[in-house]
Design a protein around this motif. Sequence first.
Motif, PDB file in Angstrom:
ATOM      1  N   ARG A  86       0.837  -1.199   0.000  1.00 21.53           N
ATOM      2  CA  ARG A  86       0.000   0.000   0.000  1.00 21.53           C
ATOM      3  C   ARG A  86       0.872   1.250   0.000  1.00 21.53           C
ATOM      4  O   ARG A  86       0.803   2.072   0.910  1.00 21.53           O
ATOM      5  CB  ARG A  86      -0.919   0.006   1.232  1.00 21.53           C
ATOM      6  CG  ARG A  86      -1.870  -1.178   1.376  1.00 21.53           C
ATOM      7  CD  ARG A  86      -2.902  -1.238   0.241  1.00 21.53           C
ATOM      8  NE  ARG A  86      -3.656  -0.013   0.103  1.00 21.53           N
ATOM      9  CZ  ARG A  86      -4.757   0.272   0.819  1.00 21.53           C
ATOM     10  NH1 ARG A  86      -5.207  -0.586   1.727  1.00 21.53           N
ATOM     11  NH2 ARG A  86      -5.411   1.392   0.613  1.00 21.53           N
ATOM     12  N   PRO A  87       1.703   1.413  -1.024  1.00 21.98           N
ATOM     13  CA  PRO A  87       2.618   2.570  -1.030  1.00 21.98           C
ATOM     14  C   PRO A  87       1.883   3.907  -1.005  1.00 21.98           C
ATOM     15  O   PRO A  87       2.422   4.900  -0.498  1.00 21.98           O
ATOM     16  CB  PRO A  87       3.406   2.389  -2.334  1.00 21.98           C
ATOM     17  CG  PRO A  87       2.533   1.528  -3.197  1.00 21.98           C
ATOM     18  CD  PRO A  87       1.847   0.600  -2.256  1.00 21.98           C
ATOM     19  N   GLU A  88       0.651   3.952  -1.520  1.00 23.27           N
ATOM     20  CA  GLU A  88      -0.092   5.205  -1.533  1.00 23.27           C
ATOM     21  C   GLU A  88      -0.411   5.687  -0.115  1.00 23.27           C
ATOM     22  O   GLU A  88      -0.482   6.898   0.142  1.00 23.27           O
ATOM     23  CB  GLU A  88      -1.378   5.061  -2.357  1.00 23.27           C
ATOM     24  CG  GLU A  88      -2.509   4.260  -1.718  1.00 23.27           C
ATOM     25  CD  GLU A  88      -2.301   2.746  -1.787  1.00 23.27           C
ATOM     26  OE1 GLU A  88      -3.207   2.024  -1.328  1.00 23.27           O
ATOM     27  OE2 GLU A  88      -1.265   2.302  -2.320  1.00 23.27           O
ATOM     28  N   LEU A  89      -0.600   4.737   0.808  1.00 20.08           N
ATOM     29  CA  LEU A  89      -0.838   5.131   2.202  1.00 20.08           C
ATOM     30  C   LEU A  89       0.418   5.739   2.820  1.00 20.08           C
ATOM     31  O   LEU A  89       0.343   6.712   3.584  1.00 20.08           O
ATOM     32  CB  LEU A  89      -1.289   3.923   3.023  1.00 20.08           C
ATOM     33  CG  LEU A  89      -2.690   3.389   2.763  1.00 20.08           C
ATOM     34  CD1 LEU A  89      -2.950   2.135   3.603  1.00 20.08           C
ATOM     35  CD2 LEU A  89      -3.742   4.454   3.077  1.00 20.08           C
ATOM     36  N   VAL A  90       1.551   5.173   2.487  1.00 22.79           N
ATOM     37  CA  VAL A  90       2.821   5.684   3.021  1.00 22.79           C
ATOM     38  C   VAL A  90       3.105   7.077   2.465  1.00 22.79           C
ATOM     39  O   VAL A  90       3.465   8.001   3.212  1.00 22.79           O
ATOM     40  CB  VAL A  90       3.972   4.723   2.690  1.00 22.79           C
ATOM     41  CG1 VAL A  90       5.301   5.285   3.183  1.00 22.79           C
ATOM     42  CG2 VAL A  90       3.709   3.356   3.310  1.00 22.79           C
ATOM     43  N   VAL A  91       2.920   7.246   1.171  1.00 22.42           N
ATOM     44  CA  VAL A  91       3.131   8.557   0.560  1.00 22.42           C
ATOM     45  C   VAL A  91       2.139   9.566   1.141  1.00 22.42           C
ATOM     46  O   VAL A  91       2.506  10.704   1.459  1.00 22.42           O
ATOM     47  CB  VAL A  91       3.002   8.477  -0.972  1.00 22.42           C
ATOM     48  CG1 VAL A  91       3.041   9.880  -1.586  1.00 22.42           C
ATOM     49  CG2 VAL A  91       4.116   7.616  -1.556  1.00 22.42           C
ATOM     50  N   GLY A  92       0.887   9.162   1.306  1.00 22.65           N
ATOM     51  CA  GLY A  92      -0.121  10.051   1.879  1.00 22.65           C
ATOM     52  C   GLY A  92       0.240  10.483   3.294  1.00 22.65           C
ATOM     53  O   GLY A  92       0.034  11.650   3.674  1.00 22.65           O
ATOM     54  N   PHE A  93       0.756   9.556   4.072  1.00 15.27           N
ATOM     55  CA  PHE A  93       1.212   9.881   5.428  1.00 15.27           C
ATOM     56  C   PHE A  93       2.290  10.965   5.380  1.00 15.27           C
ATOM     57  O   PHE A  93       2.252  11.947   6.136  1.00 15.27           O
ATOM     58  CB  PHE A  93       1.750   8.616   6.099  1.00 15.27           C
ATOM     59  CG  PHE A  93       2.337   8.838   7.467  1.00 15.27           C
ATOM     60  CD1 PHE A  93       1.576   8.654   8.597  1.00 15.27           C
ATOM     61  CD2 PHE A  93       3.668   9.224   7.612  1.00 15.27           C
ATOM     62  CE1 PHE A  93       2.121   8.854   9.875  1.00 15.27           C
ATOM     63  CE2 PHE A  93       4.216   9.429   8.870  1.00 15.27           C
ATOM     64  CZ  PHE A  93       3.432   9.245   9.999  1.00 15.27           C
ATOM     65  N   LEU A  94       3.257  10.796   4.494  1.00 11.08           N
ATOM     66  CA  LEU A  94       4.339  11.770   4.382  1.00 11.08           C
ATOM     67  C   LEU A  94       3.837  13.109   3.849  1.00 11.08           C
ATOM     68  O   LEU A  94       4.304  14.169   4.292  1.00 11.08           O
ATOM     69  CB  LEU A  94       5.444  11.215   3.487  1.00 11.08           C
ATOM     70  CG  LEU A  94       6.245  10.056   4.079  1.00 11.08           C
ATOM     71  CD1 LEU A  94       7.161   9.436   3.021  1.00 11.08           C
ATOM     72  CD2 LEU A  94       7.070  10.515   5.285  1.00 11.08           C
ATOM     73  N   VAL A  95       2.901  13.088   2.926  1.00  8.84           N
ATOM     74  CA  VAL A  95       2.339  14.333   2.398  1.00  8.84           C
ATOM     75  C   VAL A  95       1.713  15.145   3.526  1.00  8.84           C
ATOM     76  O   VAL A  95       1.949  16.355   3.666  1.00  8.84           O
ATOM     77  CB  VAL A  95       1.294  14.046   1.299  1.00  8.84           C
ATOM     78  CG1 VAL A  95       0.454  15.295   1.001  1.00  8.84           C
ATOM     79  CG2 VAL A  95       1.971  13.558   0.028  1.00  8.84           C
ATOM     80  N   GLN A  96       0.908  14.489   4.351  1.00  7.01           N
ATOM     81  CA  GLN A  96       0.242  15.205   5.434  1.00  7.01           C
ATOM     82  C   GLN A  96       1.245  15.670   6.494  1.00  7.01           C
ATOM     83  O   GLN A  96       1.054  16.725   7.117  1.00  7.01           O
ATOM     84  CB  GLN A  96      -0.851  14.332   6.060  1.00  7.01           C
ATOM     85  CG  GLN A  96      -1.964  13.941   5.092  1.00  7.01           C
ATOM     86  CD  GLN A  96      -2.643  15.145   4.448  1.00  7.01           C
ATOM     87  OE1 GLN A  96      -2.662  16.240   5.005  1.00  7.01           O
ATOM     88  NE2 GLN A  96      -3.192  14.949   3.245  1.00  7.01           N
ATOM     89  N   SER A  97       2.308  14.917   6.701  1.00  3.03           N
ATOM     90  CA  SER A  97       3.356  15.345   7.627  1.00  3.03           C
ATOM     91  C   SER A  97       4.071  16.587   7.096  1.00  3.03           C
ATOM     92  O   SER A  97       4.368  17.524   7.858  1.00  3.03           O
ATOM     93  CB  SER A  97       4.362  14.212   7.857  1.00  3.03           C
ATOM     94  OG  SER A  97       3.755  13.108   8.493  1.00  3.03           O
ATOM     95  N   LEU A  98       4.346  16.599   5.811  1.00 12.05           N
ATOM     96  CA  LEU A  98       4.973  17.772   5.203  1.00 12.05           C
ATOM     97  C   LEU A  98       4.052  18.991   5.267  1.00 12.05           C
ATOM     98  O   LEU A  98       4.507  20.112   5.528  1.00 12.05           O
ATOM     99  CB  LEU A  98       5.346  17.466   3.753  1.00 12.05           C
ATOM    100  CG  LEU A  98       6.499  16.474   3.557  1.00 12.05           C
ATOM    101  CD1 LEU A  98       6.551  15.985   2.106  1.00 12.05           C
ATOM    102  CD2 LEU A  98       7.834  17.101   3.949  1.00 12.05           C
ATOM    103  N   ARG A  99       2.763  18.776   5.040  1.00 11.70           N
ATOM    104  CA  ARG A  99       1.791  19.868   5.167  1.00 11.70           C
ATOM    105  C   ARG A  99       1.801  20.427   6.584  1.00 11.70           C
ATOM    106  O   ARG A  99       1.764  21.649   6.797  1.00 11.70           O
ATOM    107  CB  ARG A  99       0.381  19.382   4.848  1.00 11.70           C
ATOM    108  CG  ARG A  99       0.074  19.154   3.374  1.00 11.70           C
ATOM    109  CD  ARG A  99      -1.409  18.824   3.207  1.00 11.70           C
ATOM    110  NE  ARG A  99      -2.258  19.940   3.598  1.00 11.70           N
ATOM    111  CZ  ARG A  99      -3.407  19.835   4.259  1.00 11.70           C
ATOM    112  NH1 ARG A  99      -3.846  18.646   4.644  1.00 11.70           N
ATOM    113  NH2 ARG A  99      -4.128  20.900   4.548  1.00 11.70           N
ATOM    114  N   ALA A 100       1.850  19.536   7.567  1.00 18.80           N
ATOM    115  CA  ALA A 100       1.856  19.971   8.963  1.00 18.80           C
ATOM    116  C   ALA A 100       3.124  20.748   9.289  1.00 18.80           C
ATOM    117  O   ALA A 100       3.095  21.719  10.056  1.00 18.80           O
ATOM    118  CB  ALA A 100       1.707  18.767   9.886  1.00 18.80           C
TER     119      ALA A 100
END
Length: 348
Positions: free
Chosen positions: A242-256
């Motif tokens: 589920r690489p999309e979940l991992v990328v999504g996690f990092l995207v939201q961390s970068l946004r934060a």
Amino acid sequence: MTTAADTSLDTLWYTRCPVPTASGLAHSLGWLNVAAESGGASLGVLQDAGPELAVRHFDHQLRGLVREGGNVPAIAARAQGSPTRLIGLTWIDESQAILVGPESTVSGPADLAGLRVAVPSWAQDQARSFPRAMALHGFANALRLGGLTLADVTVVEVDVERNPQVRNGVTSERRLTTWGVEELLRGDVDAVYVKGARAQETAREHGLRVAVDLDATEAKRLRVNNGTPRPITVHADLLESRPELVVGFLVQSLRAADWAKENLDSVRDVLARETLSGAEGVAAAYREGFHLDLHPSLSDERVELIGIQKQFLLAHGFLAADFDLESWVSREPLRQALDVIASGEAVS
């Protein structure tokens, strides 16, 4: 007992330590839920789970887990054979210091020679022995500033919680950042290593003096410890399936991390809740401007610094075996997340 093999990948599991992290802010803002839901999954937080899952904070044997926290458990788990990948590193200085009693004449690194220093005893296993690793590396760094080594002091073992529970990790933080203080006040030891907001408050409460301010040194390698740098690790099954979940996690961390730049007071409020510290403790523990660079990175410098920590842990018995650092690193998820941020396509 739930094992890695029988846990589905329909849940994005998240675990953290009570310290300043972009992912912790993203969780507080509800953005990690967005990351999970956008990938058709739910979000689970180990701090809210039962003990059969909470233990995975230390061994990382949970297929859907992403962890951002201290590097000692993460490195120890990898050395023990846990199938994890390193997808990011953050660096936030957290007021590391060597404290002595109010009447002590110790005033610098060179004065540490011959002292009795407090080092927590071994915990249940290597990963849970992070308090011992923190104190040893903290003292080693302080001694190095004075041209000394651990051979120049007497290590006095102090009691520590043998099986810390992530479910009440915030509460445990009071003890986990101030071990040895009681022994120092009784005169059983001459110096203790402390870090973080709660440690600052403890020093003020008891009138303890700062003998060595590790944050004052410009050399980052002399500030390497359990939280510097702090790794973001993911179970390999989640990354592969589920690489999309991992990328999504990092995207939201970068946004934060971007959000934190403009919201210092809100960031401090979150830290006060996480560390059970007051505003003064948070302000004292985190240097001015800390909120400007919470972004995860896999820069050559940060990878080199985590390598320094790995070698220290190996040399002092905290790792079951050595492993190749570069093969642990997975750079593609962060590259993709940065591309999403740059394109303005991040889901909010």
